[in-house]
Design an enzyme around this catalytic site. Structure first.
Site, PDB file in Angstrom:
ATOM      1  N   ASP A  84       0.808  -1.223   0.000  1.00  0.00           N
ATOM      2  CA  ASP A  84       0.000   0.000   0.000  1.00  0.00           C
ATOM      3  C   ASP A  84       0.840   1.272   0.000  1.00  0.00           C
ATOM      4  O   ASP A  84       1.897   1.341   0.631  1.00  0.00           O
ATOM      5  CB  ASP A  84      -0.897  -0.018   1.242  1.00  0.00           C
ATOM      6  CG  ASP A  84      -2.033   0.970   1.177  1.00  0.00           C
ATOM      7  OD1 ASP A  84      -2.574   1.183   0.077  1.00  0.00           O
ATOM      8  OD2 ASP A  84      -2.392   1.524   2.235  1.00  0.00           O
ATOM      9  N   GLY A 212      -8.701   6.287   4.208  1.00  0.00           N
ATOM     10  CA  GLY A 212      -9.049   7.154   5.333  1.00  0.00           C
ATOM     11  C   GLY A 212     -10.403   6.842   5.943  1.00  0.00           C
ATOM     12  O   GLY A 212     -11.080   7.734   6.463  1.00  0.00           O
ATOM     13  N   SER A 214     -11.229   5.314   8.665  1.00  0.00           N
ATOM     14  CA  SER A 214     -11.353   5.305  10.128  1.00  0.00           C
ATOM     15  C   SER A 214     -12.009   6.574  10.659  1.00  0.00           C
ATOM     16  O   SER A 214     -12.564   6.563  11.768  1.00  0.00           O
ATOM     17  CB  SER A 214      -9.974   5.115  10.776  1.00  0.00           C
ATOM     18  OG  SER A 214      -9.430   3.857  10.438  1.00  0.00           O
ATOM     19  N   ASN A 233     -10.088   0.855   2.823  1.00  0.00           N
ATOM     20  CA  ASN A 233      -8.834   0.732   3.562  1.00  0.00           C
ATOM     21  C   ASN A 233      -9.036   1.126   5.026  1.00  0.00           C
ATOM     22  O   ASN A 233      -9.650   2.161   5.310  1.00  0.00           O
ATOM     23  CB  ASN A 233      -7.760   1.627   2.944  1.00  0.00           C
ATOM     24  CG  ASN A 233      -7.204   1.065   1.660  1.00  0.00           C
ATOM     25  OD1 ASN A 233      -7.797   0.200   1.027  1.00  0.00           O
ATOM     26  ND2 ASN A 233      -6.054   1.576   1.242  1.00  0.00           N
TER      27      ASN A 233
END
Length: 283
Positions: A84, A212, A214, A233
């Site tokens: 990544d 992003g 989270s 992700n």
């Protein structure tokens, strides 16, 4: 079971209007937690190693990658291994021999023409090695080592027409889109641009990826998946769970010195975090 490719999992998710969870791993506890969470739900999952994680490992990719491969091959669910946010061409060229089936090449911080040229070269090499490749257009802020970026600033969002040309000219297999999220958020306050996502999903014929996540609320995430996001992700959410559990354990047991005790608690917390996210995305 043998490793599968990220492309297989993402394509399958896209056809069912679900999304595959792709978790960034830093330690063996991350690996074990993600796999345990996925196995408990009989769900496929992607293990991701970022360039920043490689830097943390003294610049060596193989120790963490080899551990992830061995653990994945013993898992009872399909698991893919993804490299990544690669900016280093040297690291990119280690991917295939280290067991990765896919890479995310990150040149999004460069001007458009330079991003396109670098990504085209990376895609050509990746495809020659049988690797599936993801790129980013627009820029999702919050990356370590990058200047602070407002996810809502003019020019930060992915432009649909530009994205269509970029995908066609670069040859990438998936595109990470900037629609309002940011990396490393510890509060879930990001607001996604669902109208922009709809236009991107209509315009592009490759799977879309959300970075992003989270910092995004559950309802926003489920709406994003319904709107066309096929890979999500996840990194900071695991670290929040692990760190919070360890802090709580050490506060209650100040005499503790056996790292297995607090790492075990942290691993258990990450299992539950991984389960919650996998369920949310529709498996």
């Amino acid at each position: 079971m043998p490793l599968v490719t990220t492309g297989e999992l993402v394509t399958r998710a896209a056809t069912t209007r679900s999304a595959v969870a792709a978790f960034n791993i830093i330690t063996l506890e991350h690996v074990e937690a993600v796999l345990a969470g996925a196995e408990s739900l009989d769900a496929p999952v992607v293990l991701q190693v970022s360039e920043n994680a490689v830097k943390f490992r003294y610049g060596s990719l193989l120790p963490l990658a080899r551990a992830a491969v061995v653990a994945a091959e013993r898992a009872a669910v399909p698991v893919a291994l993804h490299l990544d946010h690669v900016e280093s061409d040297d690291l990119l060229r280690q991917a295939a021999d280290a067991g990765f089936g896919s890479v995310m090449y990150d040149a999004a911080h460069l001007p458009y023409a330079e991003n396109l040229a670098a990504t085209r070269a990376a895609a050509d090499w990746a495809h020659s090695q049988g690797l599936w490749i993801e790129a980013e257009l627009g820029e999702v802020g919050g990356k370590e080592g990058r200047p602070a970026l407002d996810a809502h600033a003019p020019g930060a969002r992915t432009d649909p027409a530009e994205a269509r040309a970029f995908v066609a000219d670069s040859g990438v297999d998936a595109l990470a889109v900037a629609i309002g999220s940011a990396h490393a958020m510890t509060e879930r306050t990001a607001t996604l641009d669902h109208d922009l996502l709809k236009r991107l999903a209509t315009t592009l014929d490759v799977p879309l990826v959300l970075h992003g996540s989270s910092g995004v609320r559950d309802d926003e995430l489920t709406a994003a998946v319904a709107g066309g996001i096929a890979k999500v992700n996840v990194g900071t959410a695991l670290n929040i769970a692990m760190t919070g559990a360890i802090r709580e354990f050490l506060a209650a047991h100040p005499e503790a010195v056996d790292s297995r005790k607090y790492l075990g608690v942290g691993r258990d917390a990450m299992i539950e975090a991984a389960r919650r996210i996998i369920l949310l995305l529709g498996r």
